[in-house]
Design a protein around this motif. Sequence first.
Motif, PDB file in Angstrom:
ATOM      1  N   HIS A   1       0.840  -1.201   0.000  1.00  0.00           N
ATOM      2  CA  HIS A   1       0.000   0.000   0.000  1.00  0.00           C
ATOM      3  C   HIS A   1       0.876   1.252   0.000  1.00  0.00           C
ATOM      4  CE1 HIS A   1      -3.188  -2.810   1.391  1.00  0.00           C
ATOM      5  NE2 HIS A   1      -3.864  -2.072   0.547  1.00  0.00           N
TER       6      HIS A   1
ATOM      7  N   SER B   1      -1.792  -5.803  10.115  1.00  0.00           N
ATOM      8  CA  SER B   1      -2.955  -5.450  10.937  1.00  0.00           C
ATOM      9  C   SER B   1      -3.404  -6.636  11.777  1.00  0.00           C
ATOM     10  CB  SER B   1      -4.121  -4.996  10.054  1.00  0.00           C
ATOM     11  OG  SER B   1      -3.835  -3.744   9.508  1.00  0.00           O
ATOM     12  N   GLY B   2      -2.995  -7.829  11.338  1.00  0.00           N
ATOM     13  CA  GLY B   2      -3.453  -9.028  12.045  1.00  0.00           C
ATOM     14  C   GLY B   2      -4.875  -9.329  11.627  1.00  0.00           C
ATOM     15  N   GLU B   3      -5.078 -10.423  10.977  1.00  0.00           N
ATOM     16  CA  GLU B   3      -6.393 -10.791  10.467  1.00  0.00           C
ATOM     17  C   GLU B   3      -6.607 -12.276  10.708  1.00  0.00           C
ATOM     18  OE1 GLU B   3      -8.597  -8.839   9.190  1.00  0.00           O
ATOM     19  OE2 GLU B   3      -7.345  -7.044   9.132  1.00  0.00           O
ATOM     20  N   ALA B   4      -7.884 -12.675  10.621  1.00  0.00           N
ATOM     21  CA  ALA B   4      -8.197 -14.086  10.820  1.00  0.00           C
ATOM     22  C   ALA B   4      -7.458 -14.959   9.800  1.00  0.00           C
ATOM     23  CB  ALA B   4      -9.703 -14.295  10.704  1.00  0.00           C
ATOM     24  N   ASN B   5      -7.371 -14.499   8.552  1.00  0.00           N
ATOM     25  CA  ASN B   5      -6.732 -15.336   7.533  1.00  0.00           C
ATOM     26  C   ASN B   5      -5.208 -15.206   7.537  1.00  0.00           C
ATOM     27  OD1 ASN B   5      -6.615 -12.765   6.474  1.00  0.00           O
ATOM     28  ND2 ASN B   5      -6.970 -13.411   4.377  1.00  0.00           N
ATOM     29  N   ARG B   6      -4.682 -14.475   8.516  1.00  0.00           N
ATOM     30  CA  ARG B   6      -3.228 -14.369   8.651  1.00  0.00           C
ATOM     31  C   ARG B   6      -2.743 -15.039   9.933  1.00  0.00           C
ATOM     32  NH1 ARG B   6      -5.355 -10.392   5.798  1.00  0.00           N
ATOM     33  NH2 ARG B   6      -4.153  -9.070   4.378  1.00  0.00           N
TER      34      ARG B   6
ATOM     35  N   LYS C   1      -0.139  -2.266  12.239  1.00  0.00           N
ATOM     36  CA  LYS C   1      -0.120  -1.066  11.393  1.00  0.00           C
ATOM     37  C   LYS C   1      -0.835   0.107  12.051  1.00  0.00           C
ATOM     38  CE  LYS C   1       0.429  -3.250   6.931  1.00  0.00           C
ATOM     39  NZ  LYS C   1      -0.214  -3.692   5.682  1.00  0.00           N
TER      40      LYS C   1
ATOM     41  N   GLN D   1       0.069   4.333  -0.170  1.00  0.00           N
ATOM     42  CA  GLN D   1      -0.388   5.462   0.650  1.00  0.00           C
ATOM     43  C   GLN D   1       0.019   5.298   2.107  1.00  0.00           C
ATOM     44  OE1 GLN D   1      -2.328   3.014  -0.426  1.00  0.00           O
ATOM     45  NE2 GLN D   1      -4.354   2.963   0.506  1.00  0.00           N
ATOM     46  N   LEU D   2       0.338   4.060   2.513  1.00  0.00           N
ATOM     47  CA  LEU D   2       0.813   3.819   3.874  1.00  0.00           C
ATOM     48  C   LEU D   2       2.340   3.811   3.908  1.00  0.00           C
ATOM     49  CD1 LEU D   2       0.142   3.126   6.801  1.00  0.00           C
ATOM     50  CD2 LEU D   2      -0.029   0.732   6.143  1.00  0.00           C
TER      51      LEU D   2
ATOM     52  N   GLU E   1      -1.900  -7.803  -1.892  1.00  0.00           N
ATOM     53  CA  GLU E   1      -3.171  -7.930  -2.611  1.00  0.00           C
ATOM     54  C   GLU E   1      -2.973  -8.377  -4.059  1.00  0.00           C
ATOM     55  OE1 GLU E   1      -5.483  -4.388  -2.450  1.00  0.00           O
ATOM     56  OE2 GLU E   1      -7.297  -5.395  -3.127  1.00  0.00           O
TER      57      GLU E   1
ATOM     58  N   GLU F   1      -4.606 -19.416   2.022  1.00  0.00           N
ATOM     59  CA  GLU F   1      -3.413 -18.580   1.830  1.00  0.00           C
ATOM     60  C   GLU F   1      -2.218 -19.144   2.597  1.00  0.00           C
ATOM     61  OE1 GLU F   1      -6.347 -17.332   2.903  1.00  0.00           O
ATOM     62  OE2 GLU F   1      -6.804 -15.411   1.935  1.00  0.00           O
TER      63      GLU F   1
END
Lengths: 410, 254
Positions: free
Chosen positions: B9, B103-108, B127, B11-12, B56, B242
């Motif tokens: 990203h 960010s930490g996500e369920a799929n990670r 993040k 922009q980040l 992504e 993934e």
Amino acid sequence: MTLQPQGQKDDAHRVRVLQPSEELERSTTQTLVGTLESAAVLFQAIVLGLSAVIDPYIPLGRVLMASLAIIHLGAAYVISRTAGPFARGGYWVAVWVALAFLVPALSASMIERGFYAINVGGAQGVVYANGPVLIAAFYPWISGSRPIIRWSVEALLLLGLAVEPFILVSIFNGDPQQVNYISAASSVVWLLIAYILGKAVGRMCRVAAQRQIEIQQQSYDEFFNFLHSHVKAGVAAVRAEWGNDAAMREKLSELEQAVSDRRIDLLLARQHVPLAALVSERIRAFTGGLKITDSPRVGAVTVSRPVGILVSRALGDLLTNAARYGGDSVAIQLSVDTSRLVLVVADTGRGIDPSVLHDESTSLYRLRHDAEQLGGSLDVICEPVGARLRLFVPMKSTSSRKIQHAHIAR
Amino acid sequence: MRILLVEDHSQLAGPISRELVGEYGHEVDWVRDPLEARHQLQNKRYEVAVVDLLYEHLTQQFDARRLSRRVSLTGSQMLITGLSAVQAFREHVTTGGVVLWTSGEANRRLHLLFAYEDLGIRAYCSKSAGTGKADVLNDTMVAAANRQSHVDPVLNAYLPATGHRSIGDTLLREESKRAIWRALSLGAHTRAEISAVTGYSERTIGNLVPRMLDDLVEFDPGFRPGRSPLGEVASYASRNWEFFLDDAVRAIYP
């Protein structure tokens, strides 16, 4: 620690969830094979009509069979426009099953003496029962949570219908011959075929119901990823670039909180809720306002949806109260094994009176009530400084449906 | 410090890079994904790599191949994630540190566990940590460079609890089971389809799947399996494809 007053925002779900429940299976079955009940009654009408024309009835019997055929024809039409016995449930099912026994018996009693069950392809009128047997084999008419009862009822039904032609042979044929028994046995074979077909249809409906859930879950996951990839990363970027402005920071926090709330909703829409993601989202919301001195590690552990909802509410309520009225730091401990989940939240605030757990106007009362619905508990542990609350939930709950319904109704 | 930032990203990555350079005096090179990171690492030495987990554009490209059944278990390249960047960094830099920035996500969550257990990463930064500025990230980078542990409380939940059975000891323990997990992740949901992908007989698959479900329950004590072992493991695999199709995971657990 003080309590949220009643009526304050609760994390009520805005995400509609399909659960692999009996209700979903029933609605899927009705949608997919709703017309099968009228087709089954139409089949019965045809069986009776053909029997009235072909089989050697006494004159009154022929009229009776023809009349029953016409009545069934009308019933098939009505059912096609409304709902069948199984869809209606209750006494309607009992009536149809009773007819499955009575009509073949009536048919046998009206056949001329010595002519019952003389066709090796099956006894007269016995295939009448195949319609309700097929439907009974797949329709979720007895709760799926009681499989033993269901299997027992089905076995009794099959056994009764299988024995019936042999009894009728012995009653109405006087001196039964081998051909009569072969005819009765053939009827049983047709019965079993109908039952097996019904089971296959049932499996098809269950797969379809499961597929609905998977598709919905995929859709949620895609939205979840969208929130991550675009909205949340975008918010983080704006915060990094222009976060020095206090008003901007406040607006960003509100937006971030809204995104976080929706992400929690999506997490709680899952059958297996990933505990780490849930805890992470809850802690994230308070990192600016609270010092988290101890946070739990739970790895890849998932919990059932009712337990996930309870843990989410507990963390949300307890951290909110700690942030508003407690001290500046909070320690969170969470342990999970195959038998239980224990969550402990301790703050350094002004403490809490254990009697609030019995005050219906408080959020802690509702939390305790919901924990008890799952067979768990919520306790206040007295500390010299601050408050320590301990939530206990058994992992093998028998009343998980209660809290889902209670929570959704709220 | 010389920092390699691997983040898709822009922009980040842009403002964070500028802040790390302007306010903390670091030298920052930003690349969009682990493929660019590999190339960059051949030309320059870094002290710290700050790595995002999923990218992504790479995920979408691979998913298109996966859905059109153009991925095989042994031949083509699997999904490239931040774990590949970590491996590339470790190949080129022996003394530097790695920060997982996510960010930490369920799929990670399986990636994060794997990073901790099998890659030995001890520096994790969210993040959206702290004020959203680069201060927390900078602290985490310094810790990583000094080989110290530094875990953002937001991401701490994703790491394994004491006594937890590792993913390598459970789900990834046996080659045959790994092949089935990957076949399921590719969309093979019947024994015949799994057999076609893995080369194992349907009978072998029928014997292994219930044991895979046992492994899953051992790995995730909260998991409540339903009636169909194949349905349960297929559902788990499709939710975490993934991870099971991660190229870096396959490199360690072929």
